[in-house]
Design an enzyme around this catalytic site. Structure first.
Site, short mmCIF file in Angstrom:
data_model
loop_
_atom_site.label_atom_id
_atom_site.label_comp_id
_atom_site.label_asym_id
_atom_site.label_seq_id
_atom_site.Cartn_x
_atom_site.Cartn_y
_atom_site.Cartn_z
N ALA A 124 -89.65 -55.03 -36.99
CA ALA A 124 -90.92 -55.42 -36.35
C ALA A 124 -90.55 -56.37 -35.22
CB ALA A 124 -91.83 -56.12 -37.35
N LYS A 159 -94.36 -52.11 -45.32
CA LYS A 159 -93.75 -51.87 -46.63
C LYS A 159 -94.77 -51.24 -47.60
CE LYS A 159 -89.56 -53.45 -45.86
NZ LYS A 159 -88.47 -52.51 -45.55
N GLY A 165 -79.00 -48.08 -41.87
CA GLY A 165 -79.30 -49.51 -42.04
C GLY A 165 -78.09 -50.39 -42.19
N LEU A 172 -79.31 -59.98 -41.23
CA LEU A 172 -79.77 -59.99 -39.83
C LEU A 172 -81.29 -59.80 -39.76
CD1 LEU A 172 -78.53 -60.16 -37.00
CD2 LEU A 172 -78.42 -57.66 -36.99
N ILE A 190 -82.66 -61.93 -49.27
CA ILE A 190 -81.21 -62.09 -49.05
C ILE A 190 -81.03 -62.39 -47.57
CG2 ILE A 190 -78.99 -60.86 -49.03
CD1 ILE A 190 -79.96 -59.14 -51.29
N ARG A 191 -80.14 -63.34 -47.27
CA ARG A 191 -79.94 -63.70 -45.87
C ARG A 191 -79.18 -62.60 -45.14
NH1 ARG A 191 -81.02 -68.51 -43.79
NH2 ARG A 191 -81.00 -69.78 -45.65
N TYR A 208 -94.45 -62.80 -43.03
CA TYR A 208 -93.97 -61.42 -43.25
C TYR A 208 -94.92 -60.44 -42.53
CZ TYR A 208 -91.18 -57.85 -45.57
OH TYR A 208 -90.34 -56.79 -45.82
N SER A 232 -75.35 -56.49 -44.47
CA SER A 232 -76.43 -55.52 -44.67
C SER A 232 -76.48 -55.02 -46.11
CB SER A 232 -76.22 -54.30 -43.76
OG SER A 232 -76.30 -54.66 -42.42
N ILE A 233 -77.69 -54.92 -46.64
CA ILE A 233 -77.85 -54.37 -48.00
C ILE A 233 -77.27 -52.95 -48.03
CG2 ILE A 233 -79.52 -53.66 -49.75
CD1 ILE A 233 -81.38 -55.93 -48.71
N ASP A 237 -81.13 -43.44 -33.89
CA ASP A 237 -82.29 -44.32 -33.82
C ASP A 237 -83.39 -43.56 -34.57
OD1 ASP A 237 -84.73 -45.47 -33.07
OD2 ASP A 237 -83.94 -46.15 -31.15
P1 NAP Z 1 -80.07 -55.56 -41.73
O1 NAP Z 1 -78.65 -55.69 -42.11
O2 NAP Z 1 -80.51 -56.20 -40.46
O3 NAP Z 1 -80.49 -54.02 -41.76
C1 NAP Z 1 -81.65 -53.52 -41.09
C2 NAP Z 1 -81.23 -52.26 -40.44
O4 NAP Z 1 -82.32 -51.56 -39.84
C3 NAP Z 1 -80.23 -52.52 -39.33
O5 NAP Z 1 -79.09 -51.73 -39.52
C4 NAP Z 1 -81.01 -52.12 -38.10
O6 NAP Z 1 -80.22 -51.68 -37.03
C5 NAP Z 1 -81.82 -50.97 -38.66
N1 NAP Z 1 -82.81 -50.53 -37.70
C6 NAP Z 1 -83.77 -51.24 -37.08
N2 NAP Z 1 -84.41 -50.45 -36.19
C7 NAP Z 1 -83.83 -49.23 -36.27
C8 NAP Z 1 -84.04 -48.00 -35.60
N3 NAP Z 1 -85.01 -47.84 -34.68
N4 NAP Z 1 -83.23 -46.94 -35.90
C9 NAP Z 1 -82.27 -47.08 -36.82
N5 NAP Z 1 -82.01 -48.21 -37.50
C10 NAP Z 1 -82.79 -49.28 -37.21
O7 NAP Z 1 -81.00 -56.21 -42.86
P2 NAP Z 1 -81.25 -55.86 -44.40
O8 NAP Z 1 -81.93 -57.07 -44.94
O9 NAP Z 1 -80.02 -55.36 -45.06
O10 NAP Z 1 -82.35 -54.72 -44.32
C11 NAP Z 1 -82.23 -53.45 -44.96
C12 NAP Z 1 -83.56 -53.10 -45.62
O11 NAP Z 1 -83.77 -53.97 -46.73
C13 NAP Z 1 -84.77 -53.23 -44.71
O12 NAP Z 1 -85.68 -52.19 -44.99
C14 NAP Z 1 -85.37 -54.55 -45.18
O13 NAP Z 1 -86.76 -54.63 -44.91
C15 NAP Z 1 -85.10 -54.42 -46.66
N6 NAP Z 1 -85.21 -55.66 -47.44
C16 NAP Z 1 -84.52 -56.77 -47.05
C17 NAP Z 1 -84.65 -57.94 -47.80
C18 NAP Z 1 -83.92 -59.19 -47.38
O14 NAP Z 1 -84.33 -60.27 -47.83
N7 NAP Z 1 -82.88 -59.12 -46.60
C19 NAP Z 1 -85.47 -57.97 -48.93
C20 NAP Z 1 -86.15 -56.80 -49.30
C21 NAP Z 1 -86.02 -55.66 -48.54
P3 NAP Z 1 -80.19 -52.63 -35.74
O15 NAP Z 1 -79.57 -53.92 -36.21
O16 NAP Z 1 -79.40 -51.83 -34.79
O17 NAP Z 1 -81.59 -52.85 -35.28
#
Ligand code: NAP
Length: 257
Positions: A95, A164, A13, A196, A193-194, A157, A19-20, A64
């Protein structure tokens, strides 16, 4: 000697610096852990490669999470290079964009399948691959990232909320299955959190604002605050916690009107 010296972990991720998963990876590396970072495609591999240069010789693996073959290959490499695994951070979610803007009732079969596959099933598959690598260590810790949209309705969402909910239920079932092997499984439910991924949700700025106005702490959460919770759950200090969803959201979840 740091608390995670000699420990091996796998992180999914990491897309970029926001990214978190990257925030968690940095804290774990600072504590002495040796990491494998996975990435989805070659384009993002470049990004991850740049970030990885800031860590101490991490493994970089294409994975992947919808591909059984790539997942098997990634874990086989971890087995070869590390010999064992102590923790996994699961931070992959996806999604199709159109599912996050139209009415939920319009959710397509394909959109549902993809969201659940990437965002929920992948945790189960990864846990299955990780368990034999954690066995020589007498156990390990698996942490995933979730959102309150699993329990409550947040505009747009949509199917990600359903994914989730499945993810959080999977945390409990996996915790029950793997607990006897000393493997703990937990989730962090982070405030908005803002990032991607977040940029794909229509009206995300509004969600950030409502959290600032209504959460007990009257602010949004920082990447580092979520990362600290990740480090805690992945490390030895949380040794009796499993099957849990910990909210790191400035207390927003506690509020009614
Ligand atoms: P992020 O930086 O966009 O991270 C999401 C990651 O998922 C990306 O590295 C993305 O890779 C990866 N991903 C998507 N499809 C994939 C696949 N088929 N195989 C492998 N990796 C894949 O955003 P983030 O907000 O840090 O998200 C990390 C987690 O935190 C997610 O589960 C998200 O739902 C959760 N979360 C986020 C928030 C928020 O507000 N940001 C709040 C609560 C929970 P690609 O970019 O290559 O697709």
């Amino acid at each position: 000697m740091s608390v995670l010296d000699g420990r091996f972990g796998l992180i999914t991720g990491v897309a970029n610096r926001r990214s978190i998963a990257w925030a968690v990876a940095q804290q774990l590396a600072r504590d002495g852990a040796r990491l494998a970072l996975t990435y989805q495609g070659e384009r993002l591999g470049e990004n991850v490669r740049e970030l990885a240069a800031e860590l101490d010789g991490p493994l970089l693996l294409p994975m992947d999470v919808t591909s059984d073959a790539q997942m098997s290959e990634a874990f086989a490499t971890v087995q070869r290079e590390f010999g064992a695994l102590d923790f996994i951070l699961h931070g992959a979610a996806f999604a199709p964009r159109e599912e996050l803007s139209r009415p939920f009732v319009e959710t397509s079969r394909d959109g549902f399948r993809i969201a659940l596959d990437v965002s929920a099933y992948s945790l189960i598959a990864m846990a299955r691959h990780a368990a034999p690598l954690m066995a020589p260590r007498g156990g390990g810790s698996i942490v995933t990232l979730t959102y309150l949209g699993s329990e409550r309705v947040f505009t747009n969402y949509n199917v990600m909320g359903v994914a989730k909910a499945a993810l959080e239920a999977s945390v409990r079932y996996l915790a029950a299955d793997l607990g006897p092997q000393g493997i703990r499984v937990n989730a962090i439910s982070a405030g908005p959190i803002r990032t991607l991924a977040a940029s794909g949700i229509s009206g995300f700025s509004n969600i950030l604002q409502v959290y600032r106005e209504r959460s007990p702490l009257r602010r949004n959460v920082e990447l580092d605050e979520v990362a600290s919770a990740g480090r805690f759950l992945l490390g030895p200090e949380s040794s009796a916690i499993t099957g849990e969803v910990i909210l790191v959201d400035a207390g927003f979840h506690a509020m009614g009107i």
